[in-house]
Design an enzyme around this catalytic site. Structure first.
Site, PDB file in Angstrom:
ATOM      1  N   TYR A  72     -25.649   9.444  64.656  1.00  0.00           N
ATOM      2  CA  TYR A  72     -24.687   8.344  64.749  1.00  0.00           C
ATOM      3  C   TYR A  72     -24.909   7.313  63.651  1.00  0.00           C
ATOM      4  CZ  TYR A  72     -21.803   4.678  66.867  1.00  0.00           C
ATOM      5  OH  TYR A  72     -20.844   3.718  67.088  1.00  0.00           O
ATOM      6  N   PHE A 124       1.787   2.416  46.439  1.00  0.00           N
ATOM      7  CA  PHE A 124       2.315   3.522  47.224  1.00  0.00           C
ATOM      8  C   PHE A 124       2.669   3.065  48.637  1.00  0.00           C
ATOM      9  CE2 PHE A 124       2.242   7.874  49.153  1.00  0.00           C
ATOM     10  CZ  PHE A 124       3.331   8.336  48.440  1.00  0.00           C
ATOM     11  N   ASP A 125       3.247   3.965  49.420  1.00  0.00           N
ATOM     12  CA  ASP A 125       3.882   3.591  50.682  1.00  0.00           C
ATOM     13  C   ASP A 125       2.937   2.932  51.676  1.00  0.00           C
ATOM     14  OD1 ASP A 125       2.486   5.938  51.154  1.00  0.00           O
ATOM     15  OD2 ASP A 125       4.148   6.999  52.113  1.00  0.00           O
ATOM     16  N   ASP A 215      -6.887   1.694  43.704  1.00  0.00           N
ATOM     17  CA  ASP A 215      -6.472   2.718  44.661  1.00  0.00           C
ATOM     18  C   ASP A 215      -6.784   4.031  43.960  1.00  0.00           C
ATOM     19  OD1 ASP A 215      -5.172   4.677  46.110  1.00  0.00           O
ATOM     20  OD2 ASP A 215      -3.339   3.537  46.420  1.00  0.00           O
ATOM     21  N   ALA A 217      -7.225   7.391  44.804  1.00  0.00           N
ATOM     22  CA  ALA A 217      -7.031   8.716  45.400  1.00  0.00           C
ATOM     23  C   ALA A 217      -7.098   9.847  44.375  1.00  0.00           C
ATOM     24  CB  ALA A 217      -5.694   8.760  46.139  1.00  0.00           C
ATOM     25  N   LYS A 258      -7.452  13.729  48.475  1.00  0.00           N
ATOM     26  CA  LYS A 258      -6.920  14.118  47.161  1.00  0.00           C
ATOM     27  C   LYS A 258      -8.083  14.573  46.288  1.00  0.00           C
ATOM     28  CE  LYS A 258      -3.453  11.388  48.819  1.00  0.00           C
ATOM     29  NZ  LYS A 258      -3.528  10.618  50.086  1.00  0.00           N
ATOM     30  N   HIS A 450      10.000   6.537  56.487  1.00  0.00           N
ATOM     31  CA  HIS A 450      10.232   7.897  56.002  1.00  0.00           C
ATOM     32  C   HIS A 450       9.453   8.944  56.786  1.00  0.00           C
ATOM     33  CE1 HIS A 450       6.787   6.272  53.870  1.00  0.00           C
ATOM     34  NE2 HIS A 450       6.392   7.477  53.550  1.00  0.00           N
TER      35      HIS A 450
END
Length: 458
Positions: A72, A124-125, A215, A217, A258, A450
């Site tokens: 843990y 991005f979204d 960001d 990714a 990604k 979306h």
């Protein structure tokens, strides 16, 4: 004779995929309310909805799963991941999360408040969703060349420094928690950001006392483009480029699905211990203890191996070459696509592809539906549906580009699959003048519509 290119891997397992009939696909679309997210995966022949978590892991990653430490707190798997992330990025403080949007939720809970503005390059979204959910505003500072699909600018993900400085000059420092650089920039077509631009953004931001976050990714794909396209970088390794790139930032969020080459996972990595400690509290509330944060130990082990593999040139050359292969096939046929071809996907310009469809009838979604009907291929709309409604006026936002994204999963499909996709797109293109009607919204959620929107024929 020069030897032809060959992929630097061989296939050890295959998965059967089902090829349906057009009549079946039309029924399934209707049942899905014309939202491709609602389709069963078994109803899709070639799935290009996303490259997120859909790739194939390597033998080393599968081996890493077996030695995962499920303690843990303070597991060996966390230690391996922390060391790998620090080696690649230079950031010493790590918080694992179950995926990228969870990393955004945790970090933005610390940094973003009502009334703030967050400048960046085509957020991005989910990023924009987390900002607007907190009653803040995302401001797009991408260079204008990004919105001309035929402009061959090698770094269409770059930020326009004049646009960025205008934000810094018109808003007090207290209302700008950070500048966000997305690498590669998905919403502008999987386009990279140059090292020179990143350095310039950092220098300008430092002048105004604004932190810079990434960001990240698809950071490895971005580093590949820097190596291939930016003068003075050609002799550096991908890992060397990554280390320098991240040195111009204060932290990062990561969707490991990604460029982590895994099916689930994400993380936050930071320079600043104070922000790390504040984010740790939200990690415990939203995700789990700070040394697993929503990830199993085995998944952290696989991620550590995946990050190491993804920052090697042979893998990246194979991955990005396949995306270019599909893009070149479409360009040869006169299909309007974002140029140059991006790192993870081919983006088709739906406005030029389907000139008879009104913008309020969602041309990119219409094209995605037609491609699925044609050949069982699932892509995704990067256009008006994804742009969502203005949070204040509730009117549709119409982005400069209306794109259908064909995202290629990593190490998953062969070039024969890409040939199949190319022919299917060309077939739809040849009957484009027969397509006159798009779709209308029947039901939609308040935010990030979306994913779950229900549509009907217009």
């Amino acid at each position: 004779m020069k030897l032809p290119y060959a992929e630097p891997f061989r296939i050890k397992m295959v998965e059967e995929i089902y090829q349906s009939t057009k009549e079946q696909r039309e029924e399934w679309l209707k049942a899905a309310n014309y939202n491709l997210f609602n389709l069963r995966s078994s109803h899709v022949f070639i799935d290009l909805l996303t490259d997120s978590g859909t790739g194939a892991m390597s033998d080393k990653q599968w081996a890493a799963l077996m030695i995962g430490d499920e303690s843990y707190a303070g597991s060996r798997s966390f230690e391996a991941l922390q060391q790998t992330v620090e080696n690649i990025t230079g950031f010493p403080y790590l918080l694992p999360t179950h995926q990228g949007r969870a990393a955004e939720n945790v970090l933005f809970s610390v940094l973003v408040k009502e009334g703030d503005v967050v400048p960046g390059n085509s957020h991005f979204d989910t990023t924009k969703g987390h900002i607007e959910f907190r009653k803040a505003h995302a401001i797009d500072c991408t260079i204008d060349e990004a919105f001309d699909i035929n402009d061959l600018h090698p770094f269409k993900g770059n930020l326009d420094l004049e646009k960025l400085e205008a934000v810094y000059k018109t808003h007090p420092k207290e209302e700008i928690p950070f500048c966000l650089i997305t690498i590669t920039c998905n919403s502008s077509g999987g386009q990279p950001v140059s090292l020179e631009n990143i350095k310039a953004v950092k220098k300008l931001s430092d002048q105004y006392g604004i932190p810079v976050l990434f960001d990240s990714a698809r950071f490895a794909e971005n580093a590949y483009f820097i190596k291939k396209r930016e003068k003075g970088q050609e002799n550096k390794t991908i890992k060397e480029i990554c280390k320098e790139l991240f040195s111009y930032g204060d932290g990062m969020t990561m969707s490991s699905k990604k460029d982590g080459l895994v099916n689930i996972g994400g993380f936050i990595a930071l320079k600043n211990r104070e922000i790390f400690e504040k984010a740790s509290n939200f990690t415990i509330i939203y995700e789990g203890f700070i040394t697993y944060g929503g990830m199993a130990g085995r998944d952290m082990s696989a991620l550590a191996s995946g990050l190491d593999e993804a920052t090697e040139f042979p893998y990246l050359e194979s991955r990005i070459s396949q995306v270019e292969y599909l893009g070149n096939k479409l360009m040869e046929a006169g299909i309007p696509v974002q140029k140059p071809i991006g790192g993870h996907a081919v983006f088709i310009d739906a406005l030029n592809f389907l000139p008879n469809i009104k913008r309020e009838e969602f041309p990119a979604q219409t094209l995605a539906i037609e491609l699925y009907k044609e050949a069982g291929i699932r892509g995704v709309e990067i256009g008006t549906l994804l742009a969502d409604r203005d949070p204040e006026t509730r009117e549709n936002r119409y982005p400069k580009l209306e794109l259908l994204r064909l995202a290629i999963p990593r190490r998953t499909y062969t070039n024969n699959h890409m040939d199949y996709v190319a022919v299917a797109v060309i077939n739809v293109f040849e009957r484009r003048n027969e397509i006159y009607k798009g779709y209308k919204i029947k039901r939609e959620p308040e935010i990030l519509r979306h994913f779950t929107v229900q549509l009907d024929k217009a």
